[in-house]
Design an enzyme around this catalytic site. Sequence first.
Site, PDB file in Angstrom:
ATOM      1  CD  GLU A  55     -26.819  13.551 -52.761  1.00 24.64           C
ATOM      2  OE1 GLU A  55     -27.226  12.968 -53.780  1.00 24.64           O
ATOM      3  OE2 GLU A  55     -26.004  13.043 -51.970  1.00 24.64           O
TER       4      GLU A  55
ATOM      5  CB  SER B  34     -24.444  12.204 -56.288  1.00 23.35           C
ATOM      6  OG  SER B  34     -24.282  10.846 -56.593  1.00 23.35           O
TER       7      SER B  34
ATOM      8  NE  ARG C  90     -29.864   9.372 -52.469  1.00 23.53           N
ATOM      9  CZ  ARG C  90     -30.548   8.231 -52.456  1.00 23.53           C
ATOM     10  NH1 ARG C  90     -31.638   8.115 -51.716  1.00 23.53           N
ATOM     11  NH2 ARG C  90     -30.114   7.204 -53.098  1.00 23.53           N
TER      12      ARG C  90
HETATM   13  C1  LIG Z   1     -17.670   9.409 -51.789  1.00 20.24           C
HETATM   14  C2  LIG Z   1     -19.086   9.682 -51.330  1.00 20.24           C
HETATM   15  C3  LIG Z   1     -20.123   8.814 -51.672  1.00 20.24           C
HETATM   16  C4  LIG Z   1     -21.430   9.054 -51.251  1.00 20.24           C
HETATM   17  N1  LIG Z   1     -22.414   8.170 -51.596  1.00 20.24           N
HETATM   18  C5  LIG Z   1     -23.689   8.389 -51.189  1.00 20.24           C
HETATM   19  C6  LIG Z   1     -24.734   7.468 -51.543  1.00 20.24           C
HETATM   20  O1  LIG Z   1     -24.508   6.469 -52.205  1.00 20.24           O
HETATM   21  N2  LIG Z   1     -25.994   7.736 -51.115  1.00 20.24           N
HETATM   22  C7  LIG Z   1     -26.281   8.832 -50.356  1.00 20.24           C
HETATM   23  O2  LIG Z   1     -27.454   9.002 -49.994  1.00 20.24           O
HETATM   24  N3  LIG Z   1     -25.319   9.714 -49.998  1.00 20.24           N
HETATM   25  C8  LIG Z   1     -24.039   9.520 -50.395  1.00 20.24           C
HETATM   26  N4  LIG Z   1     -23.052  10.407 -50.056  1.00 20.24           N
HETATM   27  C9  LIG Z   1     -23.411  11.607 -49.290  1.00 20.24           C
HETATM   28  C10 LIG Z   1     -23.162  11.478 -47.762  1.00 20.24           C
HETATM   29  O3  LIG Z   1     -22.277  10.452 -47.465  1.00 20.24           O
HETATM   30  C11 LIG Z   1     -24.448  11.244 -46.990  1.00 20.24           C
HETATM   31  O4  LIG Z   1     -25.359  12.273 -47.229  1.00 20.24           O
HETATM   32  C12 LIG Z   1     -24.194  11.165 -45.471  1.00 20.24           C
HETATM   33  O5  LIG Z   1     -25.371  10.763 -44.799  1.00 20.24           O
HETATM   34  C13 LIG Z   1     -23.722  12.470 -44.866  1.00 20.24           C
HETATM   35  O6  LIG Z   1     -23.356  12.204 -43.536  1.00 20.24           O
HETATM   36  P1  LIG Z   1     -22.382  13.166 -42.756  1.00 20.24           P
HETATM   37  O7  LIG Z   1     -22.353  12.702 -41.347  1.00 20.24           O
HETATM   38  O8  LIG Z   1     -21.085  13.234 -43.455  1.00 20.24           O
HETATM   39  O9  LIG Z   1     -23.191  14.537 -42.880  1.00 20.24           O
HETATM   40  P2  LIG Z   1     -22.667  16.049 -42.883  1.00 20.24           P
HETATM   41  O10 LIG Z   1     -22.093  16.362 -44.226  1.00 20.24           O
HETATM   42  O11 LIG Z   1     -21.837  16.329 -41.701  1.00 20.24           O
HETATM   43  O12 LIG Z   1     -24.067  16.782 -42.744  1.00 20.24           O
HETATM   44  C14 LIG Z   1     -25.040  16.678 -43.755  1.00 20.24           C
HETATM   45  C15 LIG Z   1     -26.326  17.370 -43.297  1.00 20.24           C
HETATM   46  O13 LIG Z   1     -26.892  16.661 -42.204  1.00 20.24           O
HETATM   47  C16 LIG Z   1     -27.023  17.529 -41.078  1.00 20.24           C
HETATM   48  N5  LIG Z   1     -26.748  16.705 -39.898  1.00 20.24           N
HETATM   49  C17 LIG Z   1     -25.678  15.937 -39.659  1.00 20.24           C
HETATM   50  N6  LIG Z   1     -25.809  15.291 -38.492  1.00 20.24           N
HETATM   51  C18 LIG Z   1     -26.992  15.679 -37.975  1.00 20.24           C
HETATM   52  C19 LIG Z   1     -27.698  15.371 -36.768  1.00 20.24           C
HETATM   53  N7  LIG Z   1     -27.228  14.531 -35.856  1.00 20.24           N
HETATM   54  N8  LIG Z   1     -28.891  15.976 -36.575  1.00 20.24           N
HETATM   55  C20 LIG Z   1     -29.416  16.817 -37.484  1.00 20.24           C
HETATM   56  N9  LIG Z   1     -28.796  17.154 -38.629  1.00 20.24           N
HETATM   57  C21 LIG Z   1     -27.596  16.580 -38.865  1.00 20.24           C
HETATM   58  C22 LIG Z   1     -26.016  18.629 -41.297  1.00 20.24           C
HETATM   59  O14 LIG Z   1     -26.374  19.810 -40.601  1.00 20.24           O
HETATM   60  C23 LIG Z   1     -26.117  18.796 -42.790  1.00 20.24           C
HETATM   61  O15 LIG Z   1     -27.259  19.545 -43.120  1.00 20.24           O
HETATM   62  C24 LIG Z   1     -21.719  10.190 -50.468  1.00 20.24           C
HETATM   63  C25 LIG Z   1     -20.682  11.071 -50.114  1.00 20.24           C
HETATM   64  C26 LIG Z   1     -19.372  10.816 -50.542  1.00 20.24           C
HETATM   65  C27 LIG Z   1     -18.270  11.749 -50.151  1.00 20.24           C
END
Ligand SMILES: Cc1cc2nc3c(=O)[nH]c(=O)nc-3n(C[C@H](O)[C@H](O)[C@H](O)COP(=O)(O)OP(=O)(O)OC[C@H]3O[C@@H](n4cnc5c(N)ncnc54)[C@H](O)[C@@H]3O)c2cc1C
Length: 350
Positions: free
Chosen positions: A344, A247, A169
């Site tokens: 996280e 999480s 992570r």
């Molecule tokens: C119900 C649920 C279940 C989940 N299960 C998991 C799991 O099993 N495993 C896991 O690892 N995570 C899990 N997550 C967390 C999440 O889904 C992941 O971290 C996911 O990758 C976040 O993607 P996002 O596009 O929504 O990111 P955002 O929330 O929009 O951004 C997250 C971070 O990434 C940065 N970012 C986004 N896009 C870019 C880009 N193109 N370039 C540079 N930086 C960028 C943002 O600035 C921020 O710092 C879960 C979340 C939820 C709500």
Amino acid sequence: MGAVLSLVEPVALSTLTTMQVGGTPKSLVRCESTDQLYEAAKTAWLSDEKHHILAGGSNTVFADDMSEWNIVLVANTGIEIVTETDETVTLRVQAGESWDGFVQWGVEQGYAGVEAMSGIPGSVGATPVQNVGAYGQEVSQVITQVEFLDATSHEASIKPAEFFEFSYRDSSLKRGLRGVIGWVEFKLYKLGGLSVPMASGQITNHVGAEYGSQLPLSQVRDTVIELRSSKGMVISESDPNSRSCGSFFTNPVVSSIKALEFPDEMLKWKMDDGESVKLSAGWLIENAGIPKGYSIPGSKAAVSKKHALAITNTGGASAAEIVELARFIQERVSARWGMNLLPEPNLIGF
Ligand SMILES: Cc1cc2nc3c(=O)[nH]c(=O)nc-3n(C[C@H](O)[C@H](O)[C@H](O)COP(=O)(O)OP(=O)(O)OC[C@H]3O[C@@H](n4cnc5c(N)ncnc54)[C@H](O)[C@@H]3O)c2cc1C
């Protein structure tokens, strides 16, 4: 005074995040191409105003007052095959593609390597940031290279996976490396419709298979979505437990000596390095006297009823209530177990 981004979509950030909290920003620019994304990011970096890169909003908690913030929204999409052999396929996926949409598409094509990461919300471009993973798979196992716009040099270049120093992570992007990911390349496997060997006992036990066996890709996807749904870890309008960031805390990783200090009945996982041990943060929380479903009296933030590690918005919670509950959990776990739980999600504007 630097350049000011124009307000394209004056929407509350609560509508763009899975936790459904966060006020309306000063500006929001939706970037539907990689060029637009890089231009908007450079403008934001040149400005002396507060800014943030947002994609699917599933790992982000915005503050209630975001009126001084400029948001760059990642929305570039597209999947292309770069190279293909009888055994493998290399795919270039634009940052704004839906991660689970990509996984589903890959499973339908018969490409193996990401199937156990089914049902994770958010975008492809965010997956390298915290080396997204679940059920024995992590994106670092299949990422080959990434196009990255560096926030210091303002140069875009193709970086090999090693550049991001992936671990559990974690990546250099979580430790201070600043920039924007335009696209990510993945090398997946053609295994006749079967998965890669399953490194998750939860999956193999559920289907009555041996650990390490290869299963039909669609069976892995269906199983993972079933397991995740039972924990409120698949976004669903009908499941308020999924109004969360998944999480809220990472599982602490400690030395195998330190791990001996915790009771035998605690869930623990040996890490790949053979030295360190991952402790269950959910177990630490529940055994610090915070049960599933707990909320501070009067607050609309609650621990998920299905998973002690998730903080949920039970409906109309403020960002302040979410963070108050997170702090309460941290204090209780620290007092009972001497462990400092690390959030996280990205907490922005607090
Ligand atoms: C119900 C649920 C279940 C989940 N299960 C998991 C799991 O099993 N495993 C896991 O690892 N995570 C899990 N997550 C967390 C999440 O889904 C992941 O971290 C996911 O990758 C976040 O993607 P996002 O596009 O929504 O990111 P955002 O929330 O929009 O951004 C997250 C971070 O990434 C940065 N970012 C986004 N896009 C870019 C880009 N193109 N370039 C540079 N930086 C960028 C943002 O600035 C921020 O710092 C879960 C979340 C939820 C709500």
